[in-house]
Design a protein around this motif. Structure first.
Motif, short mmCIF file in Angstrom:
data_model
loop_
_atom_site.label_atom_id
_atom_site.label_comp_id
_atom_site.label_asym_id
_atom_site.label_seq_id
_atom_site.Cartn_x
_atom_site.Cartn_y
_atom_site.Cartn_z
N MET A 70 0.97 -1.16 0.03
CA MET A 70 0.19 0.32 0.23
C MET A 70 0.63 1.48 0.17
O MET A 70 0.38 1.86 -0.68
CB MET A 70 -0.97 0.16 0.92
CG MET A 70 -1.92 0.65 1.38
SD MET A 70 -3.02 1.52 0.40
CE MET A 70 -4.30 1.00 1.02
N GLU A 71 1.90 1.15 0.95
CA GLU A 71 2.65 2.46 0.64
C GLU A 71 3.69 2.59 -0.45
O GLU A 71 3.48 3.31 -0.87
CB GLU A 71 3.74 2.13 1.96
CG GLU A 71 3.57 2.38 3.16
CD GLU A 71 2.75 3.77 3.44
OE1 GLU A 71 3.56 4.86 3.49
OE2 GLU A 71 1.54 3.70 4.31
N GLU A 72 3.67 1.98 -1.39
CA GLU A 72 4.36 1.78 -2.32
C GLU A 72 3.58 2.14 -3.82
O GLU A 72 3.66 3.51 -4.41
CB GLU A 72 4.85 0.92 -3.42
CG GLU A 72 5.51 0.44 -4.41
CD GLU A 72 5.91 -0.94 -4.48
OE1 GLU A 72 6.05 -1.07 -6.37
OE2 GLU A 72 6.82 -1.66 -3.90
N LEU A 73 1.62 1.69 -3.79
CA LEU A 73 1.00 2.24 -4.24
C LEU A 73 1.29 3.75 -4.08
O LEU A 73 0.44 4.91 -5.01
CB LEU A 73 -0.23 1.78 -3.88
CG LEU A 73 -1.71 2.66 -4.38
CD1 LEU A 73 -1.43 2.15 -6.10
CD2 LEU A 73 -3.20 1.36 -4.58
N LYS A 74 0.94 3.88 -2.71
CA LYS A 74 -0.12 5.30 -1.94
C LYS A 74 1.65 6.30 -2.78
O LYS A 74 1.51 7.64 -3.41
CB LYS A 74 0.15 6.21 -1.63
CG LYS A 74 -0.80 5.22 -0.21
CD LYS A 74 -1.26 5.66 1.40
CE LYS A 74 -0.64 4.67 2.39
NZ LYS A 74 -0.50 4.79 3.86
N GLN A 75 3.05 5.93 -2.64
CA GLN A 75 4.29 6.89 -3.21
C GLN A 75 3.88 7.30 -4.62
O GLN A 75 4.23 8.17 -5.44
CB GLN A 75 4.96 6.04 -2.87
CG GLN A 75 6.61 7.53 -3.76
CD GLN A 75 6.54 8.26 -2.53
OE1 GLN A 75 5.88 8.35 -0.91
NE2 GLN A 75 7.17 9.25 -2.41
N LYS A 76 3.39 5.70 -5.36
CA LYS A 76 3.35 6.40 -6.80
C LYS A 76 2.36 7.39 -6.85
O LYS A 76 2.10 8.05 -8.34
CB LYS A 76 2.69 4.60 -7.12
CG LYS A 76 2.90 4.45 -9.08
CD LYS A 76 2.73 3.18 -8.87
CE LYS A 76 2.76 2.52 -10.58
NZ LYS A 76 1.92 1.83 -10.88
N LEU A 77 1.16 6.99 -6.63
CA LEU A 77 0.11 7.46 -6.68
C LEU A 77 0.71 9.16 -6.21
O LEU A 77 0.24 9.71 -7.12
CB LEU A 77 -1.60 7.84 -5.70
CG LEU A 77 -2.44 6.82 -6.46
CD1 LEU A 77 -3.24 6.67 -5.07
CD2 LEU A 77 -3.22 7.63 -7.30
N LYS A 78 1.54 9.53 -5.45
CA LYS A 78 1.81 11.36 -5.37
C LYS A 78 2.51 12.26 -6.45
O LYS A 78 2.62 12.77 -7.27
CB LYS A 78 2.09 10.84 -4.29
CG LYS A 78 1.69 11.12 -2.64
CD LYS A 78 2.45 11.07 -1.54
CE LYS A 78 1.68 10.62 -0.64
NZ LYS A 78 2.64 10.33 0.60
N VAL A 79 2.87 10.93 -7.23
CA VAL A 79 4.15 11.23 -7.98
C VAL A 79 2.93 11.42 -9.69
O VAL A 79 3.15 12.27 -10.47
CB VAL A 79 4.88 10.29 -8.56
CG1 VAL A 79 5.98 10.51 -9.98
CG2 VAL A 79 6.35 10.06 -7.45
#
Length: 86
Positions: free
Chosen positions: A1-10
């Motif tokens: 989930m953290e990886e997805l959130k980081q990707k979403l922010k970018v």
């Protein structure tokens, strides 16, 4: 989930051309509209396109869209729920 959130922010920064914003500037739970990032209705359309383009998720109901686009956290949870095997 953290990886997805980081990707979403970018992806949000790129899609909305937020030049002075870095991923670490965006709080997972901060509102994307109003007091948070200060996005507007045009930005919400861009975010809907982002969901469709990157995650093959089409949001038909605008009321559902408002809930989904509340924060990076709510977007990530929605994406994850749609990507779970049925």
């Amino acid at each position: 989930m953290e990886e997805l959130k980081q990707k979403l922010k970018v992806q949000i920064i790129e899609a909305l051309n937020l030049q002075d914003t870095r991923p670490e500037d965006i709080d997972d739970n901060a509102p994307l509209f109003g007091d948070g990032l200060g996005l507007d209705s045009i930005d919400s359309l861009e975010l809907m396109v982002l969901l469709e383009r990157h995650y093959q998720i089409k949001v038909e109901d605008p009321r559902e869209g408002r809930k989904i686009l509340q924060s990076v956290q709510s977007m990530a949870e929605f994406i994850q729920s749609k990507q779970q095997p049925a």
